[in-house]
Design a protein around this motif. Structure first.
Motif, PDB file in Angstrom:
ATOM      1  N   ASN A 248      -3.404  74.925  71.138  1.00  0.00           N
ATOM      2  CA  ASN A 248      -2.569  75.773  71.990  1.00  0.00           C
ATOM      3  C   ASN A 248      -3.294  76.134  73.275  1.00  0.00           C
ATOM      4  O   ASN A 248      -2.703  76.170  74.338  1.00  0.00           O
ATOM      5  CB  ASN A 248      -2.202  77.071  71.258  1.00  0.00           C
ATOM      6  CG  ASN A 248      -0.979  76.884  70.392  1.00  0.00           C
ATOM      7  OD1 ASN A 248      -0.416  75.810  70.364  1.00  0.00           O
ATOM      8  ND2 ASN A 248      -0.598  77.923  69.674  1.00  0.00           N
ATOM      9  N   GLN A 252      -3.173  73.891  77.374  1.00  0.00           N
ATOM     10  CA  GLN A 252      -2.642  74.678  78.490  1.00  0.00           C
ATOM     11  C   GLN A 252      -3.580  74.688  79.699  1.00  0.00           C
ATOM     12  O   GLN A 252      -3.261  75.291  80.708  1.00  0.00           O
ATOM     13  CB  GLN A 252      -2.402  76.131  78.058  1.00  0.00           C
ATOM     14  CG  GLN A 252      -1.471  76.290  76.891  1.00  0.00           C
ATOM     15  CD  GLN A 252      -0.036  76.094  77.299  1.00  0.00           C
ATOM     16  OE1 GLN A 252       0.346  76.500  78.379  1.00  0.00           O
ATOM     17  NE2 GLN A 252       0.749  75.479  76.446  1.00  0.00           N
ATOM     18  N   LEU A 360      -3.875  83.736  72.204  1.00  0.00           N
ATOM     19  CA  LEU A 360      -2.448  83.734  72.470  1.00  0.00           C
ATOM     20  C   LEU A 360      -2.028  82.602  73.374  1.00  0.00           C
ATOM     21  O   LEU A 360      -0.868  82.477  73.720  1.00  0.00           O
ATOM     22  CB  LEU A 360      -2.095  85.043  73.137  1.00  0.00           C
ATOM     23  CG  LEU A 360      -2.876  85.204  74.425  1.00  0.00           C
ATOM     24  CD1 LEU A 360      -2.023  85.876  75.442  1.00  0.00           C
ATOM     25  CD2 LEU A 360      -4.132  85.952  74.150  1.00  0.00           C
ATOM     26  N   GLY A 362      -0.573  79.759  75.354  1.00  0.00           N
ATOM     27  CA  GLY A 362       0.705  79.102  75.080  1.00  0.00           C
ATOM     28  C   GLY A 362       1.813  80.104  74.947  1.00  0.00           C
ATOM     29  O   GLY A 362       2.956  79.814  75.254  1.00  0.00           O
ATOM     30  N   SER A 363       1.488  81.265  74.519  1.00  0.00           N
ATOM     31  CA  SER A 363       2.551  82.240  74.334  1.00  0.00           C
ATOM     32  C   SER A 363       2.592  83.220  75.490  1.00  0.00           C
ATOM     33  O   SER A 363       3.585  83.890  75.694  1.00  0.00           O
ATOM     34  CB  SER A 363       2.379  82.974  73.014  1.00  0.00           C
ATOM     35  OG  SER A 363       1.056  83.379  72.885  1.00  0.00           O
ATOM     36  N   VAL A 364       1.511  83.280  76.258  1.00  0.00           N
ATOM     37  CA  VAL A 364       1.497  84.221  77.372  1.00  0.00           C
ATOM     38  C   VAL A 364       2.647  83.919  78.326  1.00  0.00           C
ATOM     39  O   VAL A 364       3.315  84.797  78.820  1.00  0.00           O
ATOM     40  CB  VAL A 364       0.176  84.117  78.146  1.00  0.00           C
ATOM     41  CG1 VAL A 364       0.128  85.158  79.219  1.00  0.00           C
ATOM     42  CG2 VAL A 364      -0.973  84.272  77.189  1.00  0.00           C
ATOM     43  N   LYS A 365       2.846  82.618  78.504  1.00  0.00           N
ATOM     44  CA  LYS A 365       3.879  82.233  79.455  1.00  0.00           C
ATOM     45  C   LYS A 365       5.252  82.631  78.950  1.00  0.00           C
ATOM     46  O   LYS A 365       6.158  82.801  79.749  1.00  0.00           O
ATOM     47  CB  LYS A 365       3.827  80.725  79.671  1.00  0.00           C
ATOM     48  CG  LYS A 365       2.542  80.302  80.359  1.00  0.00           C
ATOM     49  CD  LYS A 365       2.517  78.812  80.582  1.00  0.00           C
ATOM     50  CE  LYS A 365       1.281  78.416  81.393  1.00  0.00           C
ATOM     51  NZ  LYS A 365       1.185  76.966  81.508  1.00  0.00           N
TER      52      LYS A 365
END
Lengths: 366, 397, 478
Positions: A248, A252, A360, A362-365
């Motif tokens: 992940n 990125q 985190l 990958g999920s920040v976006k």
């Protein structure tokens, strides 16, 4: 403007107040064992740990043998100016600052006269830690003067074993997973998608099902009871999550940086070691913390792979054996639990600053 | 890895492919094998020595970690020394192969084996030599068929009263209550800490329980839930509070009069342990929200609550999903806390404790395996969801 | 890379520092002089041989094994230098007592006995056997568990080298019957019994008991009358605690078995253990109701009904030793002395009486439980140790310190060092029948599962008796 300022300070108060409340709630259990670990066995079993704070309580001032008074316990009696029935006295009769309690039964009992007073903390000791840490016989002097020799629990060896298990079991899977994550993210090869899906799927396999087959394989390789064996087991069990999370993050990373490096003629290996690893420090550090905590706190895998040989016992096994052996030896359990927490806390505080970004990815976006 | 058997072709390209596959598979297996061999030799050497324990420990750590790193380096060198074409073909397997090989050995094969066992009775499949399939297939399959029970273990899983209560606990208490509670408290702390002066300290303290083993957590929580006979001083904090307010002391986790709600007292322990994990991730995600967006909303007159729901939540939705799924997986697999605190008694059994008891204590390998497979299947929707998310990410297009 | 290697460096460094400190742990500065004494004791202890942990009188002198057996050869030094691994559940202090009993064997034969035990034994042995990693010998407290291994053909038949004559000479028939189990190749002798504990005992604080003018009851009615008297005197007669983490409820099953033996015939007891007499039958229900008359009677149990399921069984007798006693009677097997305060003296601070008969026609039954040693690997030195376990010498550590009795016929009263234990052993001589702990013989699903659980639910009041008994019946595996 003024109203705004008031509003803001009310807000700050609310924020900090709620936060402190939650933190306190979280802290109470830990404070409980921390305090208890310095108390003596008898104190832990008979009075709550918060009694180490100065508090008001009943202090015995006088004991009376009821047989000397020749009382008739079947009707109300008068003792020290207090009149009550036997049952009332058993429950305790209070008059102002004085309390009268009948301890025991009608046949062999005594009457205590108690006064309410401030009780100051005391009786704290380091003996518990000494007994837990050292492996030799230890002589403990009780409050009543009796001396008792006990076998120490030898946490020092267990701590060393735990570190020997945990450090490679943290670094090796991360190393292997980082290579794999890079491969999945930036290399093209047949079956890439299939293998990656398999990796993610394996995140959820409960490791208990692997115990029997792995133990059998290890028996063939005579790996049971060795550190190498448990490193491999923790590596195998930890790899799917490590690969998934590191993927992940690594996938990125800005594509341009890598492309620039390729154009400069760098090989995959060079890019990985010179570029990817330094860039991924936060992810590596944060996963390192979780893997380290997981391995350090593991009991089941250690129990099965390392076995009960005392020479390779890790901290959790040691702690569990205190729970098992001594039943309710709270004074040792609390000290042992605290000792076992220290190293993970040090690791956490040391690596905390890398925790800002990482897990985190990958999920920040969003 | 099964692919290469089928390609017997005339073209040179195909022949190259076969060789490539053999080499790839070989590499994937060879690296761990050689790594293992070297590490093992080192161990024999260490074991023979009489050095103090700490010297052995340090040497072992350096040897283990260093050995693995050097192996990657050497194999990569080897592959890079080939023609660029071959390097490109083989290098991915130097990178990915060892991880896959380890995962197959330690997790995938055991999962397949467990499924096979779940189709048999108490004693598992017959312990016949595998070679018998070739020497005497008739008898082999007759014996296997005799002990084959099909899906009846699975039928038992869904009718057994204890199993049903375990499933209920996993679904209602662990997924239904423990997971959202952990996420909400974690989010709350992350948001509050972000705007507090004590951010570092409060985050550290909330995280602290994660450093505690389950065995240790059991010890700690006994000081909260411990019960003494009424009339004597309560050394458990919860009962001390309850008694101070005129209530009756209870053992809480084993207070079956309120069953199944006594599970809540186990849930509290897990929330306490896991909130740190959720908080750390949320906190980092919140830090990732550009300050300007929030400021702009405030200038526009949005209240703090509106900022939270309209700006923060949508921004960190991805993290919320990641955290929630990992916690769901964790709570589905939950074992240690329950085993340490109640041993699954008092109606607190969960799937993993049932599996452990049936497989290892009752030695009912067929039934135990079926429970494990049910656990795996229960987690499948979570994986599928995760995979869908990944597919949406650009790296896999 | 640099940051990562720094972290690595920190970790390795931490190891080195910790490791360097560890072996020579400096005692933390303590307040009292206790520390000095402690370090002194520690240095003394370091020079002492491990056998000094054993109590006086643990050495029974010469070891005489069965004629022509493997122990004889071992004593001649034939297997000197080999190692036998024994696994089990026993931990401090029982493992120490076991090792004391084995020390003479090790010394005389040169065979090393390596005991590796802990509380997770049941699961561990299961995994180890399935993985082909079984220990040479395992000490099972529950014969029902052994039965599973025997059925699956995992156990070595000790009848191969121990003759029937020898076994009959060594054990009373009850023990031999228990040790005979079904295997895929027909019945085998699955192991040898070694030591046992007697369950039908009521412990009481002797000095206070006598000072109060109480008398040891001879019948059940006298026992109830004594309990009533104690209540009238303003104290609580009984301490009952059945909490035991994952095994919560097992002390309650012992109560059930003891009362069953006193309220119904031995045939019914055996049928009940074999699963032929249902839990839901009047006999079993009646036994539970007899127990309920003590457990649930107002003022009878210290802490009330709630305390039964929440009190750790090992902490439960603590009430006998407070001054004055919080409670006066505690029914438990003789191993419980290991949980008594170290300062409590037998025959002064505590003693035990036989749990009185309820119905005279059923005589004076004795309930007991014993550990069976099971062999997983067949090697001559393992056989020699199994033969040694058939001698009371192997139980000497327990006989010297108390906590268990020798299961072999050849054990004599002189071998017991503690007068109280001698008198208990003699007390059992007057027993009219002996039965093994029923729950340890029932299948694990019941004897280590639903029976515990059911008794716990009933005791805590979360389910009524009928429901509980039906559920136990339902859990019996086909």
């Amino acid at each position: 403007m003024n109203i705004g300022r008031i509003k803001r300070s009310i807000n700050a108060l609310l924020v900090n107040g709620t936060l402190i409340l939650i933190v306190l709630l979280w802290l109470i259990p830990v404070v409980g064992i921390f305090v208890s670990s310095f108390r003596q066995r008898f104190d832990i079993q008979t009075s709550p740990w918060w009694n180490v704070l100065p508090h008001r309580g009943w202090v015995m001032t006088k004991t009376i043998d009821p047989r000397e008074l020749e009382l008739d316990t079947n009707s109300p009696m008068t003792v020290e100016g207090i009149t009550a029935t036997f049952e009332e006295m058993q429950a305790g009769v209070e008059e102002g600052d004085t309390r009268l309690v009948w301890i025991g039964n009608r046949r062999i009992g005594n009457i205590q006269i108690q006064k309410k007073d401030w009780i100051m903390p005391g009786g704290l000791t380091l003996d518990n830690y000494q007994q837990v840490i050292q492996g030799k016989n230890i002589r403990i002097t009780h409050a009543d003067g009796t001396v008792q020799t006990v076998r120490g629990d030898d946490f020092s060896v267990a701590l060393l074993n735990s570190l020997t298990v945990a450090v490679p079991s943290t670094i090796i899977p991360i190393l292997i997973a980082a290579f794999a994550a890079y491969g999945f993210a930036w290399m093209r090869f047949p079956g890439r998608r299939f293998w990656f899906i398999l990796t993610v799927a394996l995140v959820v396999v409960p490791l208990q099902i692997a115990l029997v087959p792995v133990l059998r394989d290890f028996a063939g390789l005579s790996l049971n009871g060795t550190f190498l064996g448990i490193w491999m087991a923790h590596t195998g069990f930890g790899l799917p999550l490590a690969t998934y999370l590191l993927f992940n993050y690594i996938s990125q990373l800005p594509r341009e940086t890598l492309e620039a490096a390729f154009i400069d003629g760098a090989s995959h290996f060079t890019i990985f070691t010179q570029l990817i690893l330094p860039l991924s420090t936060p992810a590596l550090a944060s996963f390192a913390i979780f893997q380290f905590l997981w391995v350090w706190n593991d009991y089941l895998v250690a129990l099965i792979i390392l076995g009960p040989d005392p020479n390779v016992r890790v901290v959790t096994m040691k702690l569990a054996s205190i729970v098992g052996d001594r039943g309710q030896d709270w004074h040792l359990l609390t000290a042992g639990a605290f000792v076992s927490m220290l190293i993970p806390l040090i690791v956490f505080f040391a690596l905390q600053r890398y925790f800002v970004r990482g897990m985190l990815a990958g999920s920040v976006k969003g | 890895m099964t692919k290469f058997g089928q390609t017997v072709e005339k073209e040179q390209k195909s022949a190259g492919k076969v060789v490539a596959w053999i080499l790839r598979v070989g590499l994937a297996i060879l690296i761990p094998v050689i790594a293992f061999f070297f590490l093992y030799q080192g161990f024999l050497f260490l074991r023979a020595g009489n050095a103090p324990k700490w010297v052995i420990a340090v040497v072992a750590i350096v040897w283990g970690v260093g050995g693995v790193a050097i192996l990657y380096y050497l194999f990569n060198k080897l592959v890079e020394s080939l023609s660029p074409d071959w390097t490109e073909r083989l290098q991915p397997f130097v990178f990915v192969g060892p991880a896959i090989a380890m995962m197959i050995w330690f997790l995938a094969l055991p999962a397949v084996r467990t499924f096979y066992f779940s189709l048999f009775g108490r004693n598992g499949p017959p312990a016949l030599p595998v070679t018998m399939i070739f020497t005497n297939p008739g008898e082999y399959f007759t014996v296997v068929a005799a002990q084959f029970v099909g899906l009846s273990n699975y039928a038992a899983v869904f009718t057994d009263r204890l199993m049903l209560s375990a499933l209920r606990n996993n679904i209602i208490f662990w997924i239904g209550i423990a997971t959202p509670l952990t996420v909400i408290v974690g989010l709350l702390v992350a948001v509050l800490a972000d705007r507090s002066k004590f951010e570092r300290m409060s985050k550290s303290l909330i995280f602290m329980p994660m450093a505690i083993s389950f065995v240790g957590a059991g010890v700690i929580w006994n000081f909260i839930y411990e019960v003494n006979p009424p009339g004597t001083p309560q050394i458990g904090l919860l009962n001390a509070v309850v008694v101070a307010f005129g209530g009756q002391p209870h053992g809480w986790t084993n207070y079956t009069a309120i069953a199944p709600w006594n599970n809540l007292f186990l849930v509290i322990i897990v929330v306490w342990l896991q909130t740190g994990y959720a908080m750390v991730l949320f906190s980092a995600a919140i830090k990732g929200i550009p300050e300007e967006i929030i400021e702009a909303a405030r200038v526009d007159g949005a209240t703090e609550i509106q900022v939270f729901f309209r700006i923060m939540i949508p921004h960190i939705l991805g993290t919320i999903i990641t955290v929630t799924t990992t916690i769901i997986i964790f709570t589905l697999k939950i074992f240690d806390v329950v085993w340490v605190m109640t041993g699954g008694q008092f109606g607190t059994d969960v799937i993993a404790t049932q599996f452990y008891r049936q497989s290892f204590i009752n030695r009912n390998s067929g039934y135990g395996s079926a429970i494990a497979i049910v656990l795996l299947l229960a987690i499948t929707p979570v994986i599928l969801y995760n995979l869908r998310q990944l597919r949406e990410q650009e790296a896999f297009r | 890379m640099s940051k990562f290697s720094k972290i690595l460096g920190v970790l390795v460094l931490a190891t080195v520092i910790l490791a360097a400190c560890a072996p020579a742990t400096t005692p933390p500065p303590a307040t009292a002089a206790a520390t000095e004494a402690a370090t002194e004791a520690a240095t003394e202890a370091a020079t002492e041989a491990p056998t000094t942990d054993c109590a006086e009188g643990y050495d029974f002198g010469e070891i005489v094994g069965p004629a022509g057996g493997f122990l004889e050869k071992a004593l001649a030094g034939e297997y000197s230098g080999t190692t036998v691994t024994v696994d089990g559940t026993q931990t401090d202090p029982d493992d120490r007592k076991m090792k004391c009993g084995w020390a003479a064997f090790e010394e005389a034969t040169g065979i090393t006995v390596n005991y590796v035990g802990n509380k997770e034994f049941e699961a561990r042995i299961s995994i180890a056997v399935d993985a082909g990693q079984a220990p040479d010998i395992a000490d099972f407290p529950q014969p029902s568990l052994v039965r599973r291994f025997a059925e699956q053909g995992k156990i070595i038949d000790v009848g191969q080298f121990l003759s029937d004559d020898y076994l009959n000479q060594t054990y009373i028939p009850s023990w031999l019957e228990l040790a005979t189990m079904e295997s895929p190749d027909g019945p085998i002798v699955a192991g040898v019994f070694n030591r046992y504990s007697a369950k039908s005992l009521v412990w009481y604080p002797k000095d206070d008991f006598e000072a109060s003018g109480y008398e040891v009851p001879e019948t059940w009615d006298e026992l109830l009358a004594l309990s009533d008297q104690m209540v009238a005197d303003g104290s609580t007669p009984w301490c009952v605690g059945i909490e035991s983490q994952a095994a919560t409820g097992w002390p309650a099953t012992d109560w059930m078995e003891d009362v069953m033996l006193r309220t119904t015939s031995l045939e019914n007891y055996d049928a009940w253990v074999a699963g032929e007499l249902k839990f839901d039958s009047p006999e079993v229900k009646n036994a539970a109701e007899v127990i309920g008359e003590i457990w649930f009677k107002e003022g009878y149990v210290y802490g009330g009904r709630d305390a039964i399921v929440t009190t750790f069984f090992g902490d439960s007798p603590a009430g006998l030793f407070t001054d004055p006693p919080n409670c006066w009677l505690h029914r438990q097997a003789n191993f419980i002395t290991g949980f008594f305060p170290e300062t409590a003296k037998p025959d002064v601070d505590y003693a035990a009486f036989y749990l009185p008969p309820i119905d005279e026609q059923y005589g004076r039954p004795l309930l007991g439980a014993g550990d069976i040693y099971v062999m997983f690997n067949d090697r001559p030195e393992v056989r020699a140790l199994i033969e040694y376990f058939t001698l009371p010498n192997s139980v000497s550590g327990f006989l010297a310190e108390g906590g268990a009795f020798a299961a072999q016929k050849s054990a004599t009263p002189e071998m017991y060092s503690i007068p109280l234990e001698v008198s208990l052993a003699e007390l059992f001589g007057t027993a009219t029948s002996f039965r093994f702990d029923g729950s340890d013989l029932m299948p694990g699903e019941v004897g280590a599962g639903s029976f515990w659980k059911g008794m716990t639910d009933w005791a805590s009041g979360s389910a009524d008796l009928d429901t509980v008994l039906k559920e136990i019946d339902a859990s019996w595996p086909e």
